[in-house]
Write a protein that holds these residues in place. Structure first.
Motif, short mmCIF file in Angstrom:
data_model
loop_
_atom_site.label_atom_id
_atom_site.label_comp_id
_atom_site.label_asym_id
_atom_site.label_seq_id
_atom_site.Cartn_x
_atom_site.Cartn_y
_atom_site.Cartn_z
N VAL A 64 -46.27 -3.13 -28.50
CA VAL A 64 -45.54 -1.89 -28.75
C VAL A 64 -44.92 -1.40 -27.44
N LEU A 65 -44.09 -0.35 -27.55
CA LEU A 65 -43.53 0.32 -26.38
C LEU A 65 -44.40 1.53 -26.06
N ALA B 248 -32.73 0.80 -25.98
CA ALA B 248 -32.41 -0.23 -26.97
C ALA B 248 -32.83 -1.62 -26.48
N GLN B 249 -32.63 -1.88 -25.17
CA GLN B 249 -33.01 -3.18 -24.64
C GLN B 249 -34.52 -3.33 -24.52
N LEU B 250 -35.22 -2.27 -24.18
CA LEU B 250 -36.69 -2.32 -24.15
C LEU B 250 -37.23 -2.57 -25.56
N SER B 251 -36.60 -1.96 -26.55
CA SER B 251 -37.01 -2.18 -27.93
C SER B 251 -36.79 -3.63 -28.35
N ARG B 252 -35.73 -4.25 -27.83
CA ARG B 252 -35.47 -5.66 -28.12
C ARG B 252 -36.62 -6.54 -27.64
N LEU B 253 -37.14 -6.23 -26.46
CA LEU B 253 -38.27 -7.00 -25.92
C LEU B 253 -39.49 -6.85 -26.82
N VAL B 254 -39.74 -5.62 -27.30
CA VAL B 254 -40.88 -5.39 -28.18
C VAL B 254 -40.68 -6.10 -29.51
N ASP B 255 -39.47 -6.00 -30.06
CA ASP B 255 -39.19 -6.66 -31.34
C ASP B 255 -39.33 -8.17 -31.24
N ALA B 256 -39.17 -8.72 -30.03
CA ALA B 256 -39.35 -10.16 -29.82
C ALA B 256 -40.81 -10.56 -29.69
N GLY B 257 -41.72 -9.57 -29.81
CA GLY B 257 -43.14 -9.86 -29.79
C GLY B 257 -43.83 -9.60 -28.47
N HIS B 258 -43.17 -8.90 -27.56
CA HIS B 258 -43.76 -8.64 -26.25
C HIS B 258 -44.26 -7.20 -26.15
N THR B 259 -44.86 -6.88 -25.01
CA THR B 259 -45.38 -5.54 -24.74
C THR B 259 -44.60 -4.91 -23.59
N VAL B 260 -44.20 -3.66 -23.76
CA VAL B 260 -43.49 -2.93 -22.70
C VAL B 260 -44.25 -1.64 -22.41
N MET B 261 -44.57 -1.41 -21.15
CA MET B 261 -45.22 -0.17 -20.72
C MET B 261 -44.37 0.47 -19.64
N VAL B 262 -43.99 1.72 -19.85
CA VAL B 262 -43.13 2.42 -18.89
C VAL B 262 -43.82 3.69 -18.41
N VAL B 263 -43.81 3.89 -17.11
CA VAL B 263 -44.19 5.18 -16.53
C VAL B 263 -42.95 6.05 -16.61
N GLU B 264 -43.02 7.15 -17.33
CA GLU B 264 -41.78 7.85 -17.65
C GLU B 264 -41.95 9.36 -17.74
N HIS B 265 -40.85 10.07 -17.38
CA HIS B 265 -40.76 11.52 -17.54
C HIS B 265 -39.71 11.92 -18.56
N ASP C 62 -43.70 4.11 -29.13
CA ASP C 62 -44.68 3.91 -30.21
C ASP C 62 -46.02 4.53 -29.85
N TRP C 63 -46.33 4.58 -28.55
CA TRP C 63 -47.64 5.04 -28.10
C TRP C 63 -47.46 5.79 -26.79
N VAL C 64 -48.26 6.82 -26.57
CA VAL C 64 -48.19 7.61 -25.35
C VAL C 64 -49.58 7.73 -24.75
N VAL C 65 -49.68 7.50 -23.45
CA VAL C 65 -50.92 7.74 -22.70
C VAL C 65 -50.61 8.82 -21.67
N ASP C 66 -51.25 9.98 -21.79
CA ASP C 66 -50.97 11.12 -20.92
C ASP C 66 -52.09 11.31 -19.92
N LEU C 67 -51.73 11.33 -18.62
CA LEU C 67 -52.70 11.52 -17.55
C LEU C 67 -52.61 12.93 -17.00
N PRO D 161 -49.89 -1.36 -32.98
CA PRO D 161 -50.36 -2.32 -31.96
C PRO D 161 -50.86 -3.60 -32.59
N THR D 162 -50.59 -4.72 -31.92
CA THR D 162 -51.07 -6.02 -32.37
C THR D 162 -52.33 -6.44 -31.64
N GLY D 163 -52.78 -5.64 -30.70
CA GLY D 163 -53.99 -5.92 -29.93
C GLY D 163 -54.17 -4.84 -28.89
N TRP D 164 -55.22 -4.99 -28.07
CA TRP D 164 -55.53 -3.95 -27.08
C TRP D 164 -56.00 -4.58 -25.78
#
Length: 509
Positions: free
Chosen positions: A177-178, A433-450, A459-464, A152-155
């Motif tokens: 990060v993703l 691969a495309q989401l990773s491109r966004l992160v590699d370009a310096g952005h943040t991607v957060m996905v709600v996912e199963h 890169d990081w997981v938040v489990d609820l 992570p580059t920040g929080w």
């Protein structure tokens, strides 16, 4: 009589609990339910009916389900089968496909490159079908995981978040990060990311969050009593680094057939300028507007650029027929006389993305838009395909492709809610691969996912959880996928651990 009524009520509730819907309140209105919850609710009705000799057709019943909920779904389907019924399931989830007794695989690709039955038979036989993408994901090696997790580059620090079943939740979300947000269905994932975070971060940026589509807001379908309460809580940390917030949903990209792939992505503006620059168009003094089917001038006035006419029938539903004047091309004859590279404007709109990418290989603005659509797996769509014909997953990928082709300045946070819904595993790989491109370009991607593949590659997981509804709304675990896989009390951890172990083991022979 009361005993019989009580027994009947308990039996109905028991079916709902076994399908993972025990967290729903009885007065919950159906417009507030997700498509997955609605489908399981209908399935519960069928389970209780105890019918036999029925053919059930289910379209992606595992969509939006946590792996634990998918197991409950498979148990319910087994009960229907054991009761003497037949089940036909359209499905992408490998676990559900492996559970089937018979597989019909259609392909080999999408759109005009598909439509063939590649295989029909027991699951094991699919292994010997070389053209099947499904076979590669069922029997081939798993996609490789990232060699190194991004740091992570920040929080972003969310404090005291209260929304739906979230009650005073504190959580740190990483920037740069993703991040995959996981948990059982109804645990509060969407409430945290696409509602609470979107509200708080959008408020910090000085505006209301506006999803990147021109569709109907689901909130418009709710009554005042059903509308969710506003988010309570505060946002801190490195929030000053964020310059933009983009929420990519599965809502339609347009409300009418006039909106299509070409108009939404903006490539049609470039195409119309190319046509206006042709010798014949300049001789006739046609502007770029002449080649739009939405305004007077170049469009067919009989159908007003719709391409079809409505035939009113007495006592029967209306029928839509191709326009008898333009024959569905949407343009008048004079406009269609103008060609670019031997094609008129209607023929251009009828090209697939793949074919158009070859035609416009030397036109950088158009080719850039087309190549991003290809990269997200939409090469089979036609440029003029109405937005109303696109699925939710296709609409979401069109929006993502539109974002990818932009030259974005400043740190952007992208929020996606279950972007893999309705996607084949091969399309999931492209999406990641495309989401990773966004992160590699310096952005943040957060996905709600199963999807366990996407979660394991994050890169990081938040489990609820730990459960759903009132039993959820808590941060159970957070960290790298390896750390969350070892967390106690997490219902995601055992499945994630199995996924990571599968990547560590040699591919099955």
């Amino acid at each position: 009589a009361l005993t019989r009524l009580a027994a009947d009520l308990c039996a109905r509730v028991d079916v709902l609990e076994r399908l993972g819907l025990g967290y729903l309140t009885l007065e919950r209105s159906t417009p507030t339910l997700s498509p997955g919850e609605l489908q399981r609710l209908r399935l519960a009705t069928q389970l209780y009916s105890n019918l036999f000799g029925v053919v059930y057709v289910l379209d992606e019943p595992s969509a939006g389900l946590h792996p634990a909920d998918t197991e409950a779904l498979l148990s319910a389907l087994d009960r229907l089968k054991a009761g003497g019924n037949s089940l036909f399931v359209v499905e992408h989830e490998p676990g559900v496909i492996r559970h089937a007794d018979w597989i019909v695989d259609v392909g080999p690709h999408a759109g005009q490159h598909g439509g063939q039955v590649l295989y029909s038979g027991p699951p094991a036989g699919l292994r010997d079908v070389p053209d099947s993408l499904t076979a590669r994901h069922l029997f081939g090696p798993p996609a490789p995981l990232p060699g190194v997790r991004r740091d992570p580059t920040g929080w972003l620090d969310l404090s005291g978040v209260t929304r739906n079943n979230l009650r005073g939740v504190d959580v740190r979300l990483p920037l740069g990060v993703l991040t995959a947000v996981t948990g059982v269905s109804g645990s509060g994932k969407s409430s945290l990311i696409t509602q609470a975070l979107a509200d708080l971060l959008g408020g910090h940026l000085g505006r209301e969050i506006a999803p990147v589509e021109a569709g109907v807001d689901p909130a418009d379908l709710l009554t005042a009593d059903d509308a969710p309460a506003p988010t309570q809580g505060s946002l801190g940390g490195d929030v000053g680094r964020v310059r933009r917030l983009v929420q990519v949903t599965q809502a339609p990209i347009g409300r009418t057939p006039r909106s299509n792939l070409a108009t939404y992505t903006g490539l049609f503006d470039h195409v119309r300028r190319l046509f206006a620059a042709t010798p014949l168009a300049r001789e006739r003094r046609y502007s770029a507007g002449r080649f739009s089917f939405n305004v007077k001038g170049g469009r067919c006035e009989h159908c007003q650029g719709e391409g079809f006419v409505t035939v009113e029938l007495l006592f029967l539903p209306s029928v839509y027929a191709p326009c008898p004047v333009c024959h569905g091309t949407r343009f008048n004859a004079a406009t269609l006389e103008v060609t670019w590279q031997g094609l008129n404007i209607a023929q251009i709109l009828n090209l697939t993305v793949d074919a158009a990418a070859q035609e416009f290989a030397d036109e950088a603005p158009v080719h850039r838009a087309l190549s991003t659509l290809q990269e997200v797996g939409l090469g089979y769509l036609r440029l003029g395909q109405p937005a109303t014909e696109l699925s939710g997953g296709e609409a979401q990928r069109v929006k993502l492709a539109t974002e990818l082709q932009k030259a974005v300045r400043g740190h952007t946070v992208y929020l996606l809610d279950e972007p893999t819904t309705g996607l084949h595993p091969s399309d999931v790989e492209r999406l990641h691969a495309q989401l990773s491109r966004l992160v590699d370009a310096g952005h943040t991607v957060m996905v709600v996912e199963h999807d366990l593949g996407v979660i394991a590659a994050s890169d990081w997981v938040v489990d609820l959880g730990p459960g759903a509804g009132e039993d959820g709304g808590q941060i159970v675990a957070q960290g790298t996928p390896e750390q969350v896989a070892r967390a106690s009390g997490s219902r995601t951890a055992p499945y994630l651990r199995r996924e990571l172990d599968g990547h560590a083991q040699p591919a099955p022979t």
